[in-house]
Write a protein that holds these residues in place. Sequence first.
Motif, PDB file in Angstrom:
ATOM      1  N   ARG A  20      25.277  42.299 110.125  1.00 57.23           N
ATOM      2  CA  ARG A  20      24.265  41.412 111.330  1.00 57.23           C
ATOM      3  C   ARG A  20      24.862  42.276 112.991  1.00 57.23           C
ATOM      4  O   ARG A  20      24.891  42.629 113.381  1.00 57.23           O
ATOM      5  N   ASN A  21      26.399  42.267 112.979  1.00 57.92           N
ATOM      6  CA  ASN A  21      27.339  42.405 114.698  1.00 57.92           C
ATOM      7  C   ASN A  21      27.558  43.870 114.040  1.00 57.92           C
ATOM      8  O   ASN A  21      26.565  44.248 115.316  1.00 57.92           O
TER       9      ASN A  21
ATOM     10  N   SER B 165      23.569  44.762 115.378  1.00 62.26           N
ATOM     11  CA  SER B 165      22.554  44.565 116.461  1.00 62.26           C
ATOM     12  C   SER B 165      23.318  44.567 117.305  1.00 62.26           C
ATOM     13  O   SER B 165      22.450  45.083 118.545  1.00 62.26           O
ATOM     14  N   GLN B 166      24.370  44.778 117.452  1.00 61.41           N
ATOM     15  CA  GLN B 166      25.146  46.230 118.655  1.00 61.41           C
ATOM     16  C   GLN B 166      24.913  47.643 118.604  1.00 61.41           C
ATOM     17  O   GLN B 166      25.717  48.135 119.022  1.00 61.41           O
ATOM     18  N   SER B 167      24.624  47.733 117.693  1.00 59.05           N
ATOM     19  CA  SER B 167      24.577  49.381 116.985  1.00 59.05           C
ATOM     20  C   SER B 167      25.626  50.424 117.314  1.00 59.05           C
ATOM     21  O   SER B 167      25.798  51.359 117.694  1.00 59.05           O
TER      22      SER B 167
END
Length: 97
Positions: free
Chosen positions: A54-55, A58-60
């Motif tokens: 997810r991290n 979500s931050q590409s």
Amino acid sequence: MKQPQYLEEAFAKICEEMLTTFIRKHRDYGKGNILDTGELGIIFRVNDKLNRLRNLLSQSKTPENESLDESWQDIGVYAVIAILYRRGWFEKLSLKK
């Protein structure tokens, strides 16, 4: 790597890769990390992998350690370990190799 022609061939290829990952990591970790905490511990490990994904997604971000594919494979391996654990096979059986 040969490109699969059919979905079931692609699925089987990923399962082969997961088996290789399982054997390699099982040799490093042994059974203790799973047997100490049981199914709940497996859930925590899967949750760690999901939070990592997810991290990164979500931050590409580009992973610095294991690839995204490796994280997904680890989740799949943990799912199989959970089923082995529930059936009593994880504790009773050993690697053949």
